[in-house]
Design a protein around this motif. Structure first.
Motif, short mmCIF file in Angstrom:
data_model
loop_
_atom_site.label_atom_id
_atom_site.label_comp_id
_atom_site.label_asym_id
_atom_site.label_seq_id
_atom_site.Cartn_x
_atom_site.Cartn_y
_atom_site.Cartn_z
N SER A 5 -32.62 8.58 -15.95
CA SER A 5 -33.07 9.18 -17.20
C SER A 5 -32.30 8.65 -18.40
N VAL A 6 -31.12 8.10 -18.16
CA VAL A 6 -30.32 7.52 -19.24
C VAL A 6 -30.64 6.04 -19.40
N VAL A 7 -30.77 5.34 -18.28
CA VAL A 7 -30.94 3.89 -18.31
C VAL A 7 -32.31 3.46 -18.80
N ILE A 8 -33.37 4.16 -18.37
CA ILE A 8 -34.72 3.73 -18.72
C ILE A 8 -34.95 3.68 -20.24
N PRO A 9 -34.58 4.72 -21.02
CA PRO A 9 -34.77 4.61 -22.47
C PRO A 9 -34.00 3.44 -23.09
N VAL A 10 -32.80 3.16 -22.56
CA VAL A 10 -32.02 2.03 -23.06
C VAL A 10 -32.77 0.73 -22.83
N LEU A 11 -33.28 0.54 -21.61
CA LEU A 11 -34.00 -0.68 -21.27
C LEU A 11 -35.26 -0.84 -22.13
N LYS A 12 -35.97 0.28 -22.36
CA LYS A 12 -37.18 0.23 -23.17
C LYS A 12 -36.88 -0.19 -24.61
N VAL A 13 -35.85 0.40 -25.19
CA VAL A 13 -35.50 0.09 -26.58
C VAL A 13 -35.07 -1.36 -26.71
N TYR A 14 -34.24 -1.84 -25.80
CA TYR A 14 -33.77 -3.23 -25.90
C TYR A 14 -34.88 -4.22 -25.57
N TYR A 15 -35.82 -3.83 -24.73
CA TYR A 15 -36.98 -4.69 -24.47
C TYR A 15 -37.82 -4.86 -25.74
N LEU A 22 -37.77 -12.27 -30.76
CA LEU A 22 -38.50 -13.49 -30.41
C LEU A 22 -39.59 -13.78 -31.43
N TYR A 23 -40.27 -12.72 -31.88
CA TYR A 23 -41.28 -12.90 -32.93
C TYR A 23 -40.62 -13.46 -34.19
N GLN A 24 -39.48 -12.88 -34.56
CA GLN A 24 -38.80 -13.30 -35.78
C GLN A 24 -38.26 -14.73 -35.68
N LEU A 25 -37.95 -15.16 -34.47
CA LEU A 25 -37.47 -16.52 -34.27
C LEU A 25 -38.54 -17.54 -34.62
N PHE A 26 -39.79 -17.22 -34.30
CA PHE A 26 -40.88 -18.18 -34.48
C PHE A 26 -41.80 -17.88 -35.66
N ASN A 27 -41.51 -16.80 -36.39
CA ASN A 27 -42.35 -16.43 -37.53
C ASN A 27 -41.48 -16.11 -38.74
N LYS A 28 -41.83 -16.68 -39.86
CA LYS A 28 -41.07 -16.45 -41.08
C LYS A 28 -41.30 -15.03 -41.59
N THR A 182 -39.39 0.53 -32.30
CA THR A 182 -39.00 1.37 -31.16
C THR A 182 -39.94 2.55 -30.96
N HIS A 183 -40.77 2.85 -31.97
CA HIS A 183 -41.72 3.96 -31.78
C HIS A 183 -42.69 3.63 -30.65
N CYS A 196 -32.69 18.49 -25.65
CA CYS A 196 -31.66 19.33 -25.05
C CYS A 196 -31.56 19.12 -23.53
N SER A 197 -32.70 18.88 -22.88
CA SER A 197 -32.69 18.83 -21.42
C SER A 197 -32.00 17.60 -20.88
N CYS A 198 -32.11 16.50 -21.60
CA CYS A 198 -31.52 15.25 -21.11
C CYS A 198 -31.30 14.34 -22.31
N TYR A 199 -30.10 14.33 -22.88
CA TYR A 199 -29.88 13.58 -24.11
C TYR A 199 -29.71 12.09 -23.86
N SER A 200 -30.47 11.31 -24.60
CA SER A 200 -30.30 9.86 -24.66
C SER A 200 -30.47 9.46 -26.11
N SER A 201 -29.47 8.80 -26.68
CA SER A 201 -29.58 8.41 -28.09
C SER A 201 -30.74 7.44 -28.29
N HIS A 202 -31.01 6.59 -27.31
CA HIS A 202 -32.11 5.63 -27.42
C HIS A 202 -33.46 6.37 -27.41
N ARG A 203 -33.60 7.33 -26.50
CA ARG A 203 -34.83 8.12 -26.43
C ARG A 203 -35.01 8.93 -27.71
N ALA A 204 -33.94 9.54 -28.19
CA ALA A 204 -34.03 10.39 -29.39
C ALA A 204 -34.41 9.57 -30.62
#
Length: 330
Positions: A5-15, A22-28, A182-183, A196-204
């Motif tokens: 429950s902690v790791v998945i939101p982190v992976l999603k945000v960084y993905y 990558l978009y910004q690398l190839f697009n002005k 990230t939305h 409250c049930s499971c805090y993740s700064s990335h999810r929040a």
């Protein structure tokens, strides 16, 4: 709290972040066109003392607008006012204190602004926090949802009448709300909006940014139904090199230091879509859009859920303590 429950939101945000980089690398970055002068229009920019907000306020001042920088640091705010005035020789720039972690402060800000007797043509909901450790606002809300979303929700609601009075058929008033890519990985749980049930700064953080898009779309529906000359759009600045990243973990901090110069947008580039949404003649009367890099873009599927939009609106009104049909005049 499970590891998953902690790791998945982190992976999603960084993905999501990696995809944007990558978009910004190839697009002005979107180049801002030259806009006509907009003397006499009044704009409020939250978080306008630094980063994307400062560049937004600075550019709108160049167009001749009367700028109100709203922020929680008097020193930073006054310094920003000084720099903009020195650059533009533009006297209509000022700072008014606003702490979005306090509903009382939001009410005080709106009263202070309304007492000035000024119209309001542009509201840029720009301020925000990202990946802060678990903590609450002065009113007991989880900080991401409290500052990023509920503070701006209340501010917008309290200023709506002023915006409606200031807009006209030839020149609508505009609300510009800064969301984030990230939305797309945000999941809105109305039963646990405070995480409250499971805090993740990335999810929040992702949840707060999804809430802003839902709010934007639902508000536009209401404004259109009323025939109001006010439009509201959400914007995505991309991945921008600001101090918003001060709370990311140290490996990410190290990586950011290595690649920011190549892959991240500058604050001025990050502000371009906000400025475009606030001032572009071609967006006159156009609302309910999600704008990225100067283009209308499809937002997350969940953001178009009209039932979720309505339920979030009702819950938000309850949380900030105002009726749905708020009409209070200060």
């Amino acid at each position: 709290m499970s590891v998953i429950s902690v790791v998945i939101p982190v992976l999603k945000v960084y993905y999501i972040g990696l995809k944007v980089l990558l978009y910004q690398l190839f697009n002005k970055s979107f180049p801002l066109p030259v806009f006509p002068k907009q003397n006499g229009r009044v704009a409020i920019v939250t978080g306008g003392a630094k980063g994307i907000g400062y560049e937004t306020a600075r550019h709108l001042a160049r167009l001749g607008m009367h700028i109100i920088i709203a922020g929680n640091s008097e020193n930073e705010g006054q310094e920003a006012v000084k720099r903009i005035k020195e650059e533009n020789l533009h006297q209509n720039v000022e700072f008014i204190h606003l702490d979005l972690t306090s509903l009382k402060s939001v009410h005080w800000f709106v009263k202070t602004f309304n007492d000035r007797g000024l119209p309001l043509h542009i509201l840029v909901n720009n301020a925000g926090v990202m990946l802060v450790p678990e903590r609450t606002t002065q009113d007991g809300f989880e900080e991401h949802i409290g500052l990023n979303y509920l503070g701006h929700f209340l501010l917008t609601k309290l200023l709506l009448d002023k915006l409606k009075q200031s807009g006209c058929q030839e020149s609508s008033a505009r609300i510009v709300t800064v969301s984030s890519a990230t939305h797309y990985c945000g999941e809105l749980d109305l039963e646990d909006l405070q995480s409250c049930s499971c805090y993740s700064s990335h999810r929040a953080y992702a949840q707060s940014k999804l809430a802003l898009v839902l709010f934007t779309y639902y508000l536009q529906q209401r404004l259109t139904a009323e025939g109001s000359h006010v439009t509201t759009n959400a914007v995505d600045p991309g991945v921008v090199n600001t101090d918003l990243y001060q709370n990311i973990c140290w490996p990410a901090q190290l990586l950011k230091g290595l690649v920011a110069g190549l892959l991240f947008r500058t604050p001025e580039e990050g502000a371009s879509t906000s400025i475009y949404a606030a001032a572009a003649p071609e967006l006159e009367g156009v609302g309910g859009c999600y704008l990225y890099n100067g283009q209308r873009t499809k937002s997350a599927d969940a953001s178009y859920d009209e039932e979720l939009q309505s339920r979030l609106w009702t819950l938000s009104c309850s949380l900030v303590g105002i009726p749905e049909q708020h009409r209070k005049a200060y």
